[in-house]
Enzyme design. Structure first.
Site, PDB file in Angstrom:
ATOM      1  N   SER B  17       0.838  -1.202   0.000  1.00  0.00           N
ATOM      2  CA  SER B  17       0.000   0.000   0.000  1.00  0.00           C
ATOM      3  C   SER B  17       0.873   1.253   0.000  1.00  0.00           C
ATOM      4  O   SER B  17       0.622   2.195  -0.766  1.00  0.00           O
ATOM      5  CB  SER B  17      -0.904   0.024   1.234  1.00  0.00           C
ATOM      6  OG  SER B  17      -1.758  -1.095   1.235  1.00  0.00           O
ATOM      7  N   ARG B  40       0.895   7.794   5.940  1.00  0.00           N
ATOM      8  CA  ARG B  40      -0.027   6.992   6.753  1.00  0.00           C
ATOM      9  C   ARG B  40      -1.422   7.615   6.783  1.00  0.00           C
ATOM     10  O   ARG B  40      -2.427   6.900   6.795  1.00  0.00           O
ATOM     11  CB  ARG B  40       0.522   6.773   8.173  1.00  0.00           C
ATOM     12  CG  ARG B  40      -0.294   5.754   8.992  1.00  0.00           C
ATOM     13  CD  ARG B  40       0.455   5.239  10.208  1.00  0.00           C
ATOM     14  NE  ARG B  40       1.536   4.363   9.840  1.00  0.00           N
ATOM     15  CZ  ARG B  40       1.393   3.050   9.577  1.00  0.00           C
ATOM     16  NH1 ARG B  40       0.216   2.467   9.682  1.00  0.00           N
ATOM     17  NH2 ARG B  40       2.427   2.327   9.221  1.00  0.00           N
ATOM     18  N   HIS B  43      -2.899   6.511   3.648  1.00  0.00           N
ATOM     19  CA  HIS B  43      -3.174   5.077   3.801  1.00  0.00           C
ATOM     20  C   HIS B  43      -4.479   4.852   4.559  1.00  0.00           C
ATOM     21  O   HIS B  43      -5.264   3.954   4.231  1.00  0.00           O
ATOM     22  CB  HIS B  43      -1.989   4.444   4.548  1.00  0.00           C
ATOM     23  CG  HIS B  43      -2.135   2.993   4.838  1.00  0.00           C
ATOM     24  ND1 HIS B  43      -2.410   2.503   6.083  1.00  0.00           N
ATOM     25  CD2 HIS B  43      -2.037   1.909   4.038  1.00  0.00           C
ATOM     26  CE1 HIS B  43      -2.480   1.178   6.035  1.00  0.00           C
ATOM     27  NE2 HIS B  43      -2.252   0.792   4.808  1.00  0.00           N
TER      28      HIS B  43
END
Lengths: 209, 209
Positions: B17, B40, B43
Site C-alpha cells: 500500500s 499513513r 493510507h
C-alpha cells in the site's frame, strides 16, 4: 488575520453541520431513503465523494432497519469500528457489537491457515447462530471471505456494510460484494472508506429508527 | 466483469500500500521527515488531500518523538481515537492513552458550564501533572479550549494533533492552533480529519521510533 468562531450551541452543532451539508449538496441526486446515511458519511469525513460512491442494494435501508429491530448483532473488523458505534442505542433493540480481531483463537487460526486475522474473524462470526450485520471498514480480506462464505451458502447476513479503505484489493473486494444478487449491501465503491465510515453508517441506521 | 484479486501476502499488504501511495504521490513535495505521517494519513483515508493539507510546526516530529520517548501520555477526544492508537507500542515508552469523554464528572461539569464534554475533557487533562500529546480528531471545541488554556499559560502540551473533521468551527479552530508560536502542532488545515486520522498520526510517530 482575525479568526471568528461561529456562535453555535453544543447541542446545535450536528444540526447546523447537516444543514451545511444539505446546502452544499444542492441538487446532487441521492437515492430516496438513503439521504441520512450519505449525509452522515459526509459529516464524518468532510468528503463529498460519499455522495457519489455509496452503493445501496434494492430496499437495503428497510431491510437493515428491520434486522436491527429484530435484534441483529453488528460484527466489525476493527476495535475502532466497534468503539464508534452507538452501542447503547443498539442495545435498546437487543443487539450488541462484536469484534473478534483481538481474540486469541482468531490469532491462532489465522496463523495456522496463513490468512489475515480479519478472515479468521469472519469465519468465527459465520459460525454464530445470530442475525448479523457486518460492518467492514478496514480489511478487504474480510470482505472477500464474506463473499466466499455467502457464495458457498454458509452465511446469510442481514446486511454487509463494505467500506474498507486502501490500495490493495480494496476496490476488487467491494466489487465482489456488489456482484451478489441476494445480499443486502451498502458499499463505498472505490478506495475510500474506513472504520469511521463503517461505524457512521451503523449509527445513521440506528438514528433512523 | 472478471474481478481479479492481487496476490499479496497478509504481512505484505501494508508495505505494498505504501509503495502505491509513494508511486502516486510522484514528485509531490513533502517536508523532509514528515513523509511517514503524510503517507499513513493517505493510507488511512485513501485521500491524497492529506499530502497538501497537513501543516507541521518547525521541528515537530523530533519534538514529538522525544516526548513519547520521555513517557508522554496521549489524550484523545473520542473513544474511537483511543481505540485506534497502538497502545502496546506506546506502553513500551511508559505512555498510555487517556480519553475522558465518557467520564461522569466530565458530563456533569460540561452540563453545569454549558460547554461540550470535549471542553470539560480538555480541562480535566490540563490539570494532569504529565507530559501530554493531544490527539483531537473530532471536537473543534476541544481545540479552541486548548488554544485558550495555552494562551492563558495554563497548559504547555508536548504536541497538539489538531485534526477535527466537519463543518462548524472546524476550520477556525485549526487556524487558532496554527497561530500559536511555541506549541508543537500537526494540523490538517481545512475541514478534513477525523478520529482515524488523529490515531494514525499517533501511530505514524510510534512506528518512527
Amino acid at each position: 488575520m482575525k479568526i471568528e468562531l461561529e456562535n453555535v450551541k453544543p447541542a446545535e452543532i450536528e444540526k447546523r453541520s447537516f444543514e451545511i451539508i444539505t446546502e452544499e449538496l444542492g441538487d446532487t441526486h441521492l437515492i430516496p431513503g438513503t439521504e441520512p446515511i450519505v449525509k452522515r458519511c459526509i459529516h464524518t469525513s468532510a468528503d463529498f465523494d460519499y455522495a457519489k460512491n455509496l452503493m445501496f442494494s434494492e430496499g437495503v435501508v428497510e431491510k437493515a432497519l428491520d434486522a436491527i429491530r429484530n435484534g441483529a448483532v453488528i460484527v466489525t473488523d476493527t476495535q475502532m469500528g466497534k468503539a464508534g458505534i452507538n452501542k447503547r442505542k443498539l442495545a435498546e433493540y437487543g443487539g450488541e457489537v462484536l469484534c473478534f480481531m483481538s481474540d486469541e483463537d482468531v490469532a491462532e487460526i489465522a496463523k495456522k491457515n496463513g490468512t489475515t486475522r480479519a478472515v479468521a474473524s469472519m469465519e468465527k462470526a459465520a459460525a454464530l447462530d445470530k442475525k448479523i450485520i457486518f460492518a467492514i471498514g478496514n480489511a478487504p480480506t474480510a470482505l472477500v471471505r464474506l463473499y466466499e462464505l455467502i457464495q458457498d451458502g454458509k452465511l446469510t447476513p442481514e446486511l454487509v456494510i463494505g467500506v474498507p479503505v486502501g490500495f490493495v484489493n480494496v476496490v476488487q473486494s467491494k466489487e465482489l460484494i456488489l456482484s451478489l444478487k441476494d445480499t443486502p449491501y451498502i458499499v463505498a465503491r472505490g478506495r475510500k472508506g474506513g472504520s469511521n465510515i463503517a461505524a457512521c453508517i451503523c449509527n445513521a441506521l440506528l438514528y433512523m429508527l
